[in-house]
Design an enzyme around this catalytic site. Structure first.
Site, PDB file in Angstrom:
ATOM      1  N   ASP A  39      12.620 -25.709   5.895  1.00  0.00           N
ATOM      2  CA  ASP A  39      11.715 -25.710   7.033  1.00  0.00           C
ATOM      3  C   ASP A  39      10.739 -26.686   7.019  1.00  0.00           C
ATOM      4  O   ASP A  39      10.234 -27.205   6.150  1.00  0.00           O
ATOM      5  CB  ASP A  39      11.293 -24.131   6.897  1.00  0.00           C
ATOM      6  N   ASP A  43      13.537 -21.985  17.478  1.00  0.00           N
ATOM      7  CA  ASP A  43      14.386 -20.669  16.994  1.00  0.00           C
ATOM      8  C   ASP A  43      15.058 -20.093  18.155  1.00  0.00           C
ATOM      9  O   ASP A  43      14.548 -19.956  19.407  1.00  0.00           O
ATOM     10  CB  ASP A  43      13.322 -19.680  16.403  1.00  0.00           C
ATOM     11  N   TRP A  70      13.800 -28.153  13.750  1.00  0.00           N
ATOM     12  CA  TRP A  70      13.762 -27.681  15.158  1.00  0.00           C
ATOM     13  C   TRP A  70      14.013 -28.940  16.072  1.00  0.00           C
ATOM     14  O   TRP A  70      13.502 -28.890  17.480  1.00  0.00           O
ATOM     15  CB  TRP A  70      12.457 -26.969  15.427  1.00  0.00           C
ATOM     16  N   GLY A  71      14.476 -29.876  15.822  1.00  0.00           N
ATOM     17  CA  GLY A  71      14.788 -31.280  16.780  1.00  0.00           C
ATOM     18  C   GLY A  71      13.420 -31.857  16.839  1.00  0.00           C
ATOM     19  O   GLY A  71      13.431 -32.955  17.712  1.00  0.00           O
TER      20      GLY A  71
HETATM   21  C1  GLA Z   1      11.086 -20.904  11.240  1.00  0.00           C
HETATM   22  C2  GLA Z   1      12.755 -21.003  11.052  1.00  0.00           C
HETATM   23  C3  GLA Z   1      13.437 -19.816  11.066  1.00  0.00           C
HETATM   24  C4  GLA Z   1      13.093 -18.812  10.190  1.00  0.00           C
HETATM   25  C5  GLA Z   1      11.510 -18.690   9.953  1.00  0.00           C
HETATM   26  C6  GLA Z   1      11.175 -17.847   8.834  1.00  0.00           C
HETATM   27  O1  GLA Z   1      10.805 -20.335  12.344  1.00  0.00           O
HETATM   28  O2  GLA Z   1      13.175 -21.898  12.092  1.00  0.00           O
HETATM   29  O3  GLA Z   1      15.056 -20.126  11.291  1.00  0.00           O
HETATM   30  O4  GLA Z   1      13.619 -19.405   8.937  1.00  0.00           O
HETATM   31  O5  GLA Z   1      11.193 -19.854   9.901  1.00  0.00           O
HETATM   32  O6  GLA Z   1       9.780 -17.765   8.772  1.00  0.00           O
END
Ligand code: GLA
Length: 590
Positions: free
Chosen positions: A179, A266, A245-246
């Site tokens: 992440d 998300d 996330w792009g």
């Molecule tokens: C980010 C990711 C999610 C998830 C959360 C966990 O938002 O994009 O997919 O893994 O963290 O906190």
């Protein structure tokens, strides 16, 4: 007209063999994820409110319900597994993962992973590319945040990449989701940074603002992590799932390092969020293929707008993910799975579309109002999946002539993969009547009209964007500029000819480089760049430039016999506009 541009004599072949070729982004890791990964992750159903028993119950359900045999193999843990980091390494939160407590007082997730492996499943873990992690910023109410002093709470992998890669590898994990909150959400003006709770970092990556992000640094961080994974377990490195996330233009470079990469923020269990995430990946067929998949996020089938009371929406969501060869990671509570929802995620015909070995992402071949038509070329020539999508709340009639798919109307075999009753074929035109929010998913098996010709929409997995070229400085992630698209300009304007959207043309940004992986399977390419009077287009076959004059309306004809790769390099942006079209690319097979 230009043909036999580089000769066929022995001398010419020897010269070609020595010339430089472009690295195929997927070559290093093609075997790790030859088809899109499938599995389960707790986050959509439980956020951070889950523990080892929740995960093991899901694993058992995967086996008992038959989902494992359908292909759902990865069982991934997400945020919340750490207690702290010390000089000796990470301590696991054993109140959540009791099996991690070893007799010598240390902690390890190997016993947990071993149990999953013994069930015939694979195991995935989660970390962050920065010092700190998403839950520290976004899930403050959870009881599962890291503990200790500021340094001990820095459980993200920055500064510990090889150490963490070695730990995850030694524990036996097969996948790691990395992440990016740590490099996006802990800037100097965050109250918890100002009061000393967290160390300031950047932000290096600004959400939704690629132009303001330090893209080179973000790319380097993920490149380093990928290298650490290969160093830690060279024979069998973990699958790297990039979760940025792009942002930071990650969609343009992720394929060089990760096997899957999130294209957007998300998802949540609403119809609008599902479409938003779908769109972020659906515009990028030229950025995906075996070993590097676009990831619009984990499935919400079974939750909210996609639960057992919304089976039309659930089937639509599943169909769309399958059409764009997205990873299929289930995100609902499997212990409470209803038969109806199981029937959606276990539809073997739909899974087969997602997992088709050619790895072509579906291409949007028509869109108007709430309607979209998507075609996905399957591994067998003449076999295609066709999705008719109704994004809106009214009924919709959609149709497409088979000729637009280069398919003959004679001897067609057409099958609706959900109900067996969608799809009428009359006078060579396939049409459907769609209920609100319905997607009809058809499998068509027919004879190609031109037996040996493939256009870009038939082979997106073979076409790689090796350089993105021009990017508008004021671009925002939501309103993407896609450096190369089949049938559209990078801005999203459709490329049409005689009222129909082109599936044989690629719109590119100025200076964009495309590489086509020919593998010696083609003999000829013709292209007809219309309305273009520039000789600044560069075409290379196996690294050698093909001489040509200004490309006007006449077709250019190239000999591709035996060639391994073709490069198409668009002119740089110099008073000619920001985008160009490689028009009517027709590849003839051997
Ligand atoms: C980010 C990711 C999610 C998830 C959360 C966990 O938002 O994009 O997919 O893994 O963290 O906190």
């Amino acid at each position: 007209m230009l043909s036999r541009a580089f000769g066929t004599g022995l001398a010419a072949i020897a010269a070609l063999a020595a010339s430089p070729v472009v690295a195929n982004p997927a070559d290093n890791h093609r075997t790790i994820a030859a088809t899109p990964p499938m599995g389960w992750n707790p986050f959509n159903a439980f956020r951070l409110n889950y523990d080892e028993s929740t995960v093991m119950a899901a694993a058992e359900a995967l086996v008992q319900l038959g989902l494992k045999d359908d292909g759902y193999r990865y069982v991934n843990i997400d945020d919340g597994w750490w207690l702290r980091r010390d000089a000796g390494g990470i301590t696991i939160r054993t109140n959540l993962y009791p099996s991690a407590r070893l007799p010598d007082g240390t902690t390890s997730l190997k016993p947990f992973v071993d149990r999953l492996h013994a069930m015939g499943l694979k195991a995935g873990i989660y970390t962050d590319i920065g010092y700190n992690i998403c839950s520290q910023r976004w899930e403050k109410a959870t009881a599962n945040l890291p503990e200790g002093n500021r340094g001990q709470r820095e459980v993200g992998s920055l500064g510990h990449q090889l150490e963490d890669a070695r730990a995850f590898s030694a524990w036996g994990f097969d996948l790691v989701k990395v992440d990016a909150c740590g490099i996006a959400d802990f800037g100097a003006d965050l109250p918890e940074v100002m009061d000393g709770t967290y160390r300031p970092l950047g932000p290096i990556m600004l959400r939704e603002r690629p132009g303001a992000s330090d893209i080179a640094r973000v790319e380097k961080l993920y490149a380093d992590f990928a290298a650490a994974l290969r160093k830690a377990r060279p024979a069998n490195p973990l699958l790297l799932s990039i979760c940025a996330w792009g942002d930071a233009d990650v969609n343009n470079w992720a394929g060089s390092y990760g096997q899957m990469s999130r294209t957007s923020s998300d998802i949540n269990a609403s119809w609008g969020a599902m479409l938003h995430n779908f769109d972020s990946a659906a515009v990028r067929p030229l950025f995906a293929g075996p070993g590097h998949w676009n990831d619009p996020d984990m499935l919400e089938v079974g939750n909210g707008d996609f639960d057992g009371n919304h089976l039309t929406e659930a089937r639509a969501h599943m169909s769309l993910w399958a059409m764009i060869a997205a990873p299929l990671v289930l995100g609902f509570d499997l212990t409470r799975a209803s038969p109806d929802i199981l029937a959606v995620v276990r539809n073997r015909d739909v899974i087969a579309i997602d997992q088709d070995p050619a790895g072509n992402q579906g291409v949007i071949i028509a869109q108007q109002g709430d309607g979209q038509i998507i075609a996905k070329a399957l591994a067998t020539r003449g076999h295609k999946a066709l999705a008719f999508v109704n994004r809106g709340d009214g009924r919709l009639h959609l149709s497409v002539p088979l000729a637009d798919l280069n398919l003959s109307a004679q001897g067609v075999h057409l099958r609706d993969l959900w109900h067996g009753r969608q799809g009428t074929l009359r006078d060579g035109v396939v049409s459907v009547d769609l209920a609100p929010r319905e997607t009809a998913l058809l499998r068509i098996e027919a004879r190609p009209i031109e037996a040996k010709v493939s256009v870009p929409a038939d082979m997106p997995a073979r076409i790689h964007v090796t350089e993105a070229g021009y990017l508008p400085p004021d671009r925002i992630t939501r309103n993407q500029w896609v450096p190369a698209r089949i049938g559209f300009l990078p801005s999203g304007t459709p490329i049409t000819f005689a009222g129909r959207q082109e599936t044989a043309s690629i719109g590119v940004g100025a200076g964009a480089h495309l590489m086509v992986d020919l593998r010696g399977e083609f003999r000829r390419l013709s292209l007809a760049p219309e309305h273009v009077a520039t000789d600044a287009y560069v075409i290379k076959v196996d690294g050698k430039a093909v001489p040509h004059g200004p490309l006007r309306n006449e077709a250019l004809d190239l000999d591709l016999k035996g060639a391994r790769q073709l490069e198409l390099i668009a002119p740089a942006a110099k008073g000619e506009g920001a985008s160009f079209i490689w028009h009517n690319l027709r590849f003839e097979r051997q």
